[in-house]
Design an enzyme around this catalytic site. Structure first.
Site, PDB file in Angstrom:
ATOM      1  N   GLN A 274      39.279  39.802  13.405  1.00  0.00           N
ATOM      2  CA  GLN A 274      38.770  40.258  12.111  1.00  0.00           C
ATOM      3  C   GLN A 274      37.329  39.803  11.903  1.00  0.00           C
ATOM      4  O   GLN A 274      36.522  40.548  11.349  1.00  0.00           O
ATOM      5  CB  GLN A 274      39.665  39.727  10.999  1.00  0.00           C
ATOM      6  CG  GLN A 274      41.072  40.299  11.004  1.00  0.00           C
ATOM      7  CD  GLN A 274      41.976  39.643   9.981  1.00  0.00           C
ATOM      8  OE1 GLN A 274      41.556  38.749   9.251  1.00  0.00           O
ATOM      9  NE2 GLN A 274      43.241  40.064   9.922  1.00  0.00           N
TER      10      GLN A 274
ATOM     11  N   ASN B 242      22.272  20.267  58.367  1.00  0.00           N
ATOM     12  CA  ASN B 242      23.672  19.876  58.415  1.00  0.00           C
ATOM     13  C   ASN B 242      23.739  18.363  58.270  1.00  0.00           C
ATOM     14  O   ASN B 242      22.922  17.627  58.828  1.00  0.00           O
ATOM     15  CB  ASN B 242      24.307  20.308  59.729  1.00  0.00           C
ATOM     16  CG  ASN B 242      24.372  21.817  59.866  1.00  0.00           C
ATOM     17  OD1 ASN B 242      24.682  22.513  58.904  1.00  0.00           O
ATOM     18  ND2 ASN B 242      24.055  22.330  61.054  1.00  0.00           N
TER      19      ASN B 242
ATOM     20  N   ASP C 105      14.146  21.995  43.809  1.00  0.00           N
ATOM     21  CA  ASP C 105      15.552  22.363  43.967  1.00  0.00           C
ATOM     22  C   ASP C 105      16.431  21.350  43.252  1.00  0.00           C
ATOM     23  O   ASP C 105      17.437  20.880  43.778  1.00  0.00           O
ATOM     24  CB  ASP C 105      15.923  22.441  45.446  1.00  0.00           C
ATOM     25  CG  ASP C 105      17.263  23.166  45.664  1.00  0.00           C
ATOM     26  OD1 ASP C 105      17.714  23.854  44.717  1.00  0.00           O
ATOM     27  OD2 ASP C 105      17.852  23.020  46.741  1.00  0.00           O
TER      28      ASP C 105
END
EC number: 2.7.12.1
Length: 1338
Positions: free
Chosen positions: A703, A1070, A1174
């Site tokens: 509503q 890595n 970053d």
């Protein structure tokens, strides 16, 4: 426990403390007096010494605890010379009224053998002394407590005449005694009595010859085993009084209906004097057949939790040709809910039981004195809302209308509805509390299935009988039970209710439409009575000197008079409905009709009642009856609003209450329609039978969205509504002195329009400017002026010049699902969201007596705090936060009225004095802030908890002065939870700076609901000041140790490192876990091998090694072949994992420490001209001490020529200038820092719901940012907003950020201490600087 045992011989048990009472001339008073004098472990023995041995009248009541309820039963008895009788499926005879002759019917030996062989599983074998008899357990006669009272009254009247009565006693047990049949009339009988009985027999045979024939046939030969179990008793009584022959022919009226006070008071009085409440009493009674009263109803009530309530129900047979046939006891609990009808079915199966005289009986526990019990739940098939009479069907169903409770309408509600049943008992064995009254001298006709009719040879209902009760029960406006059937003259003939009977007719009752109308009318009467009581209370307060808003209560007397007239009108309506629709016919060929009493409950003359007991009540009984009124609350008012939010459904609730507006009136108006201004009983207000509260909240949100969409689509904040577009529905009643309130309809949406009474156009325009900040309102000036001249229908006209665009204001930016929305304007009138179907919290508490339970209290408090937090975040004070400005509907949806424009106006404050902050009374302008709403909020909480108006005994002027200069506050009840008491004391603190913010309050209620700060699951990381100091020392020690070791080392040989395992992968490398010189290190092997020959890379790595900082990951060295970097290994993981994978929750101090440490690390990097580019939560690591460490920095600068743009920065944290390819500087890290701070505070991923690319594009080209929660502190909100500004020059440096964080720290600490103090501090909740009003009822 009390035990009444049958004494089968005249030998007294000479135990200790035995009371022997001669059975000759024994009366009820003698018996009760004897019982009163007994004590624990006593034995009361009443011996039958009457020499007339042909009358058998002994009592056997077993009262020992057991899951089986045993009742007294009556053996079949027949009067000589008549084959008609009253059929009672039982075996034991009970005392009958004076001058009543009994004879036990003789059965032949062969018939007796057949009965013994054909006993069904519903028979129970009892052992009494040295004889045995049978008890049909499923057809026990149930007690009737009203009749016991009537017996006492009749006994008192008969005592003066007892010398004229002859008492006939017998000391044999009830059984199949062959010697009884021929010895009914013996030499000791009163000749007048014998003549009367023979006269009655003559009339009886004359009028009921059909039944004689039927019974003779059935007696001579029974064709089924079931019919053999039916016992027949025929009892005729006469009321022999001093007038002798003249009164002998008069019909004895049935017991009158007692008023609730008399009923319960006398029940308790008899209970106390007859049963003594002693669990160890052993009262053995062998009662003669002496007369007790002229009512055939005997009651034994037991007030002990270990006692059974046993009785039988005898029915008077008057000296007339009418017969009463009784089989099934009535189930009419006195305190069942209004308009509720139980449909009781026979128990399909019963279990064979053999029980001796020591058989245990059901214990009734946790019941107040004289509280009637309900039928067993196994016997309840359905519960219906109805208003009608008892009905009978051929299928054996028993429909009973239960009477209303006897407590007043204003009794405190208890919403805990429970079915009071006897565990393990047969549904037949319950207390019978029905009262059957007769206004005339006719008798009631009660049908049963086991009467031996000519065509009835089989019992199809296994002993479960139907009762056609002619009593019509309804509850009057005075909340007393009225059971007054009116019997027309004539004989009521009886017939079998067996479905095979050829003359069986179905009875007719009220139709459903009439029943519904009667029910609605009764409810309306109750509402009017409650409203009248509320007005009387207000009038009393004014008379006592309480003058708050006295002007609005000027016409209280007139209103009370109108309510009284309306009640009388409604009662007359009930009378007319009853007279026109409530007549019905008895089964069979009966010529008698029964109708409801045409007299209104208020118009009945109490002097017409045959009972005068209420006028003879002693003071102690009156006091006791008042206590019972409180204890025995109306069961129809019991609903579990207190146990849960999702309970207490009331399907019949009908809200016709206020149609309030979001803007409110002078008192934030509880506006009511002029046609109907009352609501249902307060406990019937909330209704959530089919759906949960969450579903209603969802509907409320829908509503809200629909209304906001209407505003957007029609641009209602920028242009006015034309008057021709709206439809005036009705004018609403309001206490507002400045506006007329209208219910309107706009585009199929109902809204509220506030038309100013003041025709000052300039003032109205200024008000509209404040709300809508309109730059072009001249077009509506003329319409505003014309509105005043043309009354109601022209007040919304606006000229064509009002089409220009209006700049939105801060008020139009305030939209919340729990706040009454500002919709628009029409001329000089303002339009708000409608609160139709809702009622103000003030009216619900003070007018309707609603009690707020803790679950609902927390919901209301939290919803209000959520709205107020939004207002204060927009720097808007409400200014009138009172119980009159808070609205609830039946689904517990909370709405707060729209804020007042004069919220902080000291010359014209909007709020009532008793909610006004002391700084406003003292006119301290420099202290006026949004904290005035926090002060008022405390009083709303107090009012909801106590159900009292704050400072109700003081007028407005006194309250303002005492609060401002004496620090007076209402006393908080000790029953209130400690944490809530502390919160209230903090909120109404004298100094505004000591009051918490609504964000703090909202978090507190989140905690009380089982949530702490965030809804996501996980562990809480907390930090206190001592831990902070300790961790700083540990961080510095470890940093110094590593620095000392690495001094002078720049290059590391790869063969010096032992690789353990791969732990991850990043944009550039890595990552592996390795061991180097005893230290755990993170080895990052770069993906771009060409970098190893770049001298710039080596130089950059060397500079990184020299730039150590506690909040930057320590570089231990680099290896050229293969190209890799060695850093310290941090086992705490990344901040991303902590927040989004582990879903760890952070307390405020931990949040602040992380943000502060991150700022320190980034400031250090920027100080050595190093850009991260970053900065994301994935590149922020934590050590074992949860210290922040920045990782993966510096390489982006070197790799900018080789890596694509997407590889430099994660898109979610990427600054707009990087996305657009513009020139950038160190401010790109500040942008990312703002998003990381957002992550830390909310625990959410930035731009949640969007992918990385879309989030970067929307941030760069649409200036889109994540939504900051409203509970975020204002200072932190401002910092985040500055950091992610689109213009890099508007972003602060990390040095400036650290400065702001230092000033912000005290607020974080204050927030933490506030919550911890409320939750954990066990100190007293009282504020020593406050004076508490001891006079206020707590």
């Amino acid at each position: 426990m009390d035990s009444f045992n049958n004494n089968n011989n005249n030998n007294n048990n000479n135990n200790n403390n035995n009371n022997n009472i001669n059975g000759e001339g024994i009366t009820l008073r003698t018996l009760l007096n004897s019982c009163t004098n007994t004590s624990s472990n006593e034995q009361l023995i009443v011996n039958n010494v009457n020499k007339n041995s042909n009358i058998i009248n002994n009592i056997n009541i077993n009262n020992t605890p057991s899951p089986i309820s045993t009742c007294i039963n009556v053996n079949k008895i027949e009067l000589r010379g008549s084959s008609n009788g009253i059929f009672l499926n039982s075996k034991i005879k009970v005392p009958l009224p004076n001058s009543t002759l009994l004879e036990q019917q003789q059965d032949g030996a062969d018939e007796q053998d057949k009965k013994q062989q054909s006993l069904s599983d519903k028979n129970i074998l009892f052992s009494s002394g040295d004889k045995e008899f049978l008890n049909h357990g499923s057809n026990n006669i149930i007690t009737d407590q009203n009749t016991l009272l009537y017996q006492l009254q009749q006994q008192q009247q008969k005592e003066k005449e007892k010398e004229n009565d002859e008492i006939m006693n017998h000391d044999d047990i009830i059984g199949y005694n062959e010697e009884n049949e021929d010895n009914f009339f013996n030499e000791g009988m009163d000749p007048i009595l014998a003549h009367s009985i023979e006269h009655h027999l003559h009339n009886h045979h004359h009028h009921h010859g059909e039944f004689d024939t039927q019974e003779n046939e059935d007696t001579s030969g029974e064709s089924s085993d079931e019919s053999e179990n039916i016992d027949e008793v025929l009892v005729y009584t006469e009321d022999i009084e001093s007038e002798k022959e003249k009164k002998r022919e008069r019909l004895i009226t049935s017991p009158p209906s007692f008023d609730p006070h008399t009923l319960y008071s006398m029940s308790q009085s008899l209970l106390n004097c007859s049963l003594n409440n002693n669990n160890n009493n052993n009262n053995s009674i062998s009662s003669p057949s002496s007369s007790i009263n002229n009512s055939g109803n005997n009651i034994n009530l037991n007030n002990s939790g270990n006692n059974n309530v046993n009785s039988n129900n005898n029915t008077n047979i008057i000296n007339n040709s009418n017969d009463n046939f009784i089989s099934q006891p009535l189930f009419n609990p006195l305190s069942m809910p209004n308009n509720e009808q139980y449909e009781l079915l026979p128990n399909p199966t019963t279990t064979t039981s053999t029980i001796t005289s020591t058989t245990t009986t059901t214990t009734i526990t946790n019941l107040p004195p004289a509280l009637p019990s309900f039928p067993s739940s196994s016997s309840i098939k359905s519960l219906k809302n109805s208003f009608g009479s008892n009905s009978i069907t051929s299928s054996g169903e028993l429909n009973n209308v239960f009477s209303s409770s006897m407590s007043p309408p204003m009794s405190p509600p208890n919403r805990n509805v429970r079915s009071l049943t006897f565990p393990g008992t047969n549904p037949i064995n319950c207390i019978n509390t029905s009262v059957i009254n007769s206004i005339t001298a006719n008798t009631n006709c009660i049908n049963h299935h086991h009467h031996h009719h000519q065509h009835n040879h089989h019992n199809h209902h296994q002993g479960h009988n139907n009762i056609n009760n002619s009593g019509h029960i309804r509850k009057s406006a005075d909340d007393t039970v009225t059971l007054s059937p009116t019997l027309s003259s004539g004989s009521s003939s009886t017939s079998s209710s067996n479905p095979h009977h050829p003359n069986h007719n179905h009875q007719k009752g009220l139709n459903n439409k009439t029943l519904e109308k009667l029910s609605c009318t009764r409810k309306e009467i109750y509402e009017l009575i409650e409203k009248k009581e509320s007005l009387i209370e207000k009038q009393n307060l004014i008379d006592e000197g309480y003058s708050e808003n006295a002007d609005s209560f000027e016409n209280l007397s007139e209103e009370i008079q109108k309510i009284n007239e309306k009640i009388i009108e409604l009662e007359n309506l009930i009378t007319s409905l009853s007279n026109s629709n409530s007549n019905w016919s008895l089964n069979g060929s009966s010529t008698s009709t029964i109708s409801c009493n045409p007299l209104s409950p208020r118009s009945m003359n109490p002097s017409s009642s045959t009972s005068s007991t209420s006028s003879n009540l002693t003071n102690s009984l009156r006091k006791f009856s008042q206590e019972l009124k409180i204890e025995l609350r109306p069961l129809d008012l019991r609903a579990e609003l207190y146990s849960s939010i999702n309970t207490s459904p009331r399907g019949s609730a009908s809200i016709s209450g206020g149609s309030g507006s979001g803007g409110g009136g002078n008192n934030n108006g509880c506006f009511k329609t002029s046609s109907n201004s009352s609501i249902n009983s307060p406990i019937q207000f909330f209704e959530n039978e089919n759906e949960s509260i969450d579903s209603y909240e969802k509907k409320n949100e829908e509503q809200f969205e629909s209304l906001t969409q209407l505003i957007r689509e029609n641009q209602l904040y920028t242009k006015p509504i034309e008057f021709k577009e709206i439809k005036l529905l009705e004018k609403l009643e309001s206490n507002s002195k400045s506006s007329n309130i209208w219910q309107i309809e706009y585009k199929s949406t109902q809204l509220v329009l506030k038309q100013p009474k003041d025709q000052d156009s300039d003032k109205n325009i200024e008000k509209r400017k404040q709300l809508f900040n309109g730059s072009n309102v001249s077009g509506s000036n003329n319409s505003g002026s014309s509105g005043g001249n043309n009354h109601n229908h022209h007040h919304c006209n606006n000229s064509n010049g009002s089409n220009s665009e209006v700049i939105p204001s801060k008020y139009t930016m305030i939209q919340h699902k729990n706040l009454g929305l500002l919709v628009g304007w029409c001329g000089d009138s303002i339009i708000f969201e409608s609160f139709k179907g809702m009622n103000s919290l003030h009216d619900l508490i003070h007018r309707d007596g609603l009690k707020i339970d803790m679950a609902l209290f927390i919901k209301i408090s939290k919803d209000i705090a959520s709205v107020m937090g939004l207002l204060h975040s927009k720097d808007v004070a409400h200014g009138n936060l009172t119980s009159r400005s808070i609205y609830l509907d039946r689904f517990q949806i909370v709405k707060v009225s729209f804020p007042k424009l004069n919220a902080t106006d000291l010359n014209n404050p909007a709020i009532e004095p008793r909610y006004m902050a002391p700084e406003m009374t003292r006119m301290e302008e420099d202290q006026i802030s949004c904290s005035i709403d926090v002060y008022a909020y405390a009083f709303v909480l107090w009012e909801a908890l106590t159900s009292h108006l704050p400072f109700r005994k003081f007028n407005d002027i006194s309250v303002a002065a005492k609060v401002a200069y004496e620090n007076l506050r209402p006393k908080i009840p000790t029953s209130c939870p400690l944490i809530i008491r502390k919160l209230i004391n903090r909120c109404w603190a004298p100094l505004p700076s000591d009051r918490p913010t609504f964000n703090d309050i909202l978090k507190l209620f989140d905690h009380l609901e089982g949530k702490l700060f965030f809804s996501s699951p996980g562990i809480l990381w907390s930090l206190n000041n001592d831990q902070e100091v300790e961790r700083e020392l540990q961080k510095k020690e470890r940093f110094n140790e590593i620095t000392e070791f690495l001094r002078g080392k720049k290059e590391i040989k790869f063969d010096e490192v032992a690789i353990v395992e791969k732990v991850g992968a990043g944009s550039f490398a890595n990552v592996f876990l390795g061991i180097w010189n005893g230290y755990k290190v993170a080895i990052k092997i770069l993906k771009n091998e060409s970098i190893s020959n770049d001298e710039k890379f080596i130089k950059e790595v060397s500079s990184l090694i020299k730039s150590h900082h506690p909040n930057v990951v320590t570089f231990m060295g680099a290896c050229i072949d293969p190209p890799c970097i060695f850093t310290e290994y941090l086992q705490g993981g990344s901040l991303y994992d902590v927040l989004h994978i582990q879903k760890i929750k952070l307390n405020p101090l931990m949040m602040y420490k992380m943000i502060h440490d991150l700022s320190l690390g980034m400031e250090h990097l920027h100080s050595i001209q190093m850009l991260h580019r970053d900065l994301t939560s994935k590149n922020i690591l934590l050590d074992e001490f949860k210290n922040i460490k920045i990782a993966d920095f510096g390489l982006a600068t070197t790799l900018s020529d080789d890596m694509t743009l997407s590889g430099i920065t994660n898109p979610r944290w990427r600054s707009p200038e990087l996305t657009k390819g513009l020139v950038y500087n160190e401010k790109v890290d500040v942008y990312s820092f703002g998003l990381v701070v957002y992550e830390i505070y909310t625990g959410k991923i930035p731009f949640e719901g969007l992918d990385g690319t879309a989030s970067a594009a929307k941030a760069a080209f649409e200036n889109y940012r994540p939504a900051i929660p409203p509970d975020c502190p204002v200072s932190l909100r401002k910092l985040i907003t500055k950091c992610w500004a689109s213009d890099p020059s508007q972003r602060p440096s990390f040095t400036e950020i650290l400065t702001e964080l230092e000033t912000m720290k005290s607020k974080f600490i204050k927030q933490l201490s506030f919550l911890n103090d409320l939750i954990q501090n066990p100190d007293d909740d009282y504020n020593n600087n406050l004076n508490y009003d001891e006079e206020v009822d707590s």
